[in-house]
Design a protein around this motif. Structure first.
Motif, short mmCIF file in Angstrom:
data_model
loop_
_atom_site.label_atom_id
_atom_site.label_comp_id
_atom_site.label_asym_id
_atom_site.label_seq_id
_atom_site.Cartn_x
_atom_site.Cartn_y
_atom_site.Cartn_z
N THR A 115 -0.27 -0.17 22.71
CA THR A 115 -0.02 -1.42 22.00
C THR A 115 1.14 -1.21 21.03
O THR A 115 1.08 -0.29 20.20
N ARG A 116 2.16 -2.05 21.15
CA ARG A 116 3.30 -2.02 20.22
C ARG A 116 2.99 -2.98 19.09
O ARG A 116 2.70 -4.15 19.31
N VAL A 117 3.01 -2.47 17.85
CA VAL A 117 2.70 -3.27 16.67
C VAL A 117 3.92 -3.29 15.76
O VAL A 117 4.52 -2.24 15.48
N THR A 118 4.32 -4.49 15.33
CA THR A 118 5.41 -4.63 14.37
C THR A 118 4.79 -4.97 13.02
O THR A 118 3.95 -5.87 12.92
N LEU A 119 5.23 -4.24 12.00
CA LEU A 119 4.73 -4.45 10.65
C LEU A 119 5.89 -4.81 9.73
O LEU A 119 7.03 -4.40 9.97
N ARG A 120 5.58 -5.55 8.68
CA ARG A 120 6.59 -5.91 7.68
C ARG A 120 6.25 -5.19 6.39
O ARG A 120 5.17 -5.38 5.82
N ALA A 121 7.18 -4.35 5.93
CA ALA A 121 7.00 -3.59 4.70
C ALA A 121 7.53 -4.39 3.51
O ALA A 121 8.42 -5.23 3.66
N PRO A 122 7.01 -4.14 2.33
CA PRO A 122 7.62 -4.74 1.14
C PRO A 122 9.08 -4.30 1.05
O PRO A 122 9.43 -3.17 1.41
N LYS A 123 9.95 -5.21 0.60
CA LYS A 123 11.40 -4.94 0.57
C LYS A 123 11.72 -3.64 -0.17
O LYS A 123 12.58 -2.88 0.26
N ASP A 173 -5.83 -3.28 -6.69
CA ASP A 173 -4.68 -4.19 -6.72
C ASP A 173 -3.54 -3.74 -5.81
O ASP A 173 -2.86 -4.57 -5.22
N LYS A 174 -3.32 -2.44 -5.70
CA LYS A 174 -2.15 -1.91 -4.99
C LYS A 174 -2.40 -1.58 -3.52
O LYS A 174 -1.50 -1.15 -2.82
N THR A 175 -3.64 -1.75 -3.05
CA THR A 175 -3.99 -1.38 -1.68
C THR A 175 -4.64 -2.55 -0.96
O THR A 175 -4.87 -3.60 -1.56
N ASN A 176 -4.96 -2.34 0.31
CA ASN A 176 -5.64 -3.41 1.04
C ASN A 176 -7.12 -3.52 0.68
O ASN A 176 -7.81 -4.40 1.17
N GLY A 179 -1.70 -10.40 11.17
CA GLY A 179 -2.01 -10.78 9.80
C GLY A 179 -2.73 -9.71 9.01
O GLY A 179 -2.86 -9.84 7.79
N ASP A 180 -3.22 -8.65 9.68
CA ASP A 180 -3.88 -7.56 8.95
C ASP A 180 -2.91 -6.98 7.93
O ASP A 180 -1.71 -6.83 8.19
N ARG A 181 -3.45 -6.63 6.77
CA ARG A 181 -2.68 -5.96 5.73
C ARG A 181 -3.16 -4.51 5.70
O ARG A 181 -4.36 -4.26 5.64
N VAL A 182 -2.20 -3.59 5.76
CA VAL A 182 -2.54 -2.17 5.89
C VAL A 182 -1.88 -1.36 4.79
O VAL A 182 -0.80 -1.69 4.32
N ASN A 183 -2.56 -0.29 4.41
CA ASN A 183 -2.03 0.60 3.39
C ASN A 183 -0.85 1.39 3.96
O ASN A 183 -0.94 1.97 5.03
N LEU A 184 0.25 1.37 3.22
CA LEU A 184 1.48 2.04 3.63
C LEU A 184 1.82 3.14 2.63
O LEU A 184 1.92 2.89 1.43
N GLY A 228 -2.06 10.52 0.01
CA GLY A 228 -3.17 9.61 -0.25
C GLY A 228 -2.87 8.66 -1.39
O GLY A 228 -3.75 7.94 -1.86
N HIS A 229 -1.61 8.64 -1.86
CA HIS A 229 -1.17 7.72 -2.91
C HIS A 229 -0.41 6.59 -2.23
O HIS A 229 0.77 6.73 -1.90
N VAL A 230 -1.07 5.50 -2.02
CA VAL A 230 -0.51 4.36 -1.27
C VAL A 230 0.64 3.75 -2.06
O VAL A 230 0.52 3.50 -3.26
N ASP A 231 1.77 3.50 -1.36
CA ASP A 231 2.95 2.92 -2.00
C ASP A 231 2.93 1.41 -2.01
O ASP A 231 3.53 0.78 -2.87
N GLY A 232 2.27 0.80 -1.03
CA GLY A 232 2.24 -0.65 -0.94
C GLY A 232 1.45 -1.07 0.28
O GLY A 232 0.84 -0.25 0.97
#
Length: 197
Positions: A119-127, A67-70, A176-181, A101-105
């Motif tokens: 390659t420059r990649v912009t990501l959006r983190a949870p608030k 639930d908490k990861t990609n 659109g990829d969702r990645v573990n942060l 190794g404990h993913v926050d979001g």
């Protein structure tokens, strides 16, 4: 503990829902040197080895982790390539930064642009996590230790050099990829100290 320096790219070769999700990951690691119960960061998620074969290991993934990861958001599927790192041993080089190794979001890729060979990649983190991300600070994305270039609200930029794109799954990144942060542990403690003063 890990460093965020990826040492293999694995491939998910089997998935089974058995109460918990069980995943088999093909690897280039010498599996006769992996102990049952060992920790392997798989796309940045610290997972415990519960089965071993000649060129694969198996892990059980709890519903909370899915639930908490990609793993759940992006949906691991057979054929998915994942960044791998074995746990640190005393005396190992610390080439990245301390990663638990404990993913926050989960962050989302919202923009990409080639800059020379990089390659420059912009990501959006949870608030709730954005306040922990600072320019020139570290983050772990899908288990990879990376330096933040710039921050604009919840958005932050990372530059991927050719080596990183070849040695990790970052060469496959798409909008659109969702990645573990995983935020930097130091940032977490600094923020907590600030709350207490």
């Amino acid at each position: 503990m890990f460093t965020g320096i990826i040492t293999d790219i694995g491939t998910v070769v089997a998935l089974a829902q058995e109460g918990d999700l069980r995943a088999r990951i093909k690897t280039g690691y010498a599996t006769d040197r992996i102990d049952m119960g060992a920790s392997i960061a798989s796309d940045g998620v610290c997972l415990t080895v519960v089965g071993l074969g000649p060129d694969w290991y198996e892990v059980q993934i709890s519903a909370e982790t899915v639930d908490k990861t990609n793993i759940g958001h992006n949906g691991w599927h057979v054929g998915k390539r994942v960044n791998l790192e074995r746990a640190l041993k005393v005396g190992d080089e610390l080439g990245g930064h301390i990663v638990s190794g404990h993913v926050d979001g989960v962050a989302e890729v919202v923009a990409m642009a080639d800059e020379g060979d990089s390659t420059r990649v912009t990501l959006r983190a949870p608030k709730a996590l954005a306040r922990f991300i600072a320019p020139k600070g570290s983050v772990a994305l899908n288990g990879t230790s990376l330096t933040v270039n710039e921050v604009d609200g919840c958005d932050f930029g990372i530059n991927f050099i050719p080596h990183t794109k070849e040695a990790t799954t970052w060469g496959d990144v798409a909008l659109g990829d969702r990645v573990n942060l995983e935020i930097d542990t130091l940032a977490r403690y600094v923020a907590r100290l600030g709350e207490m003063s």
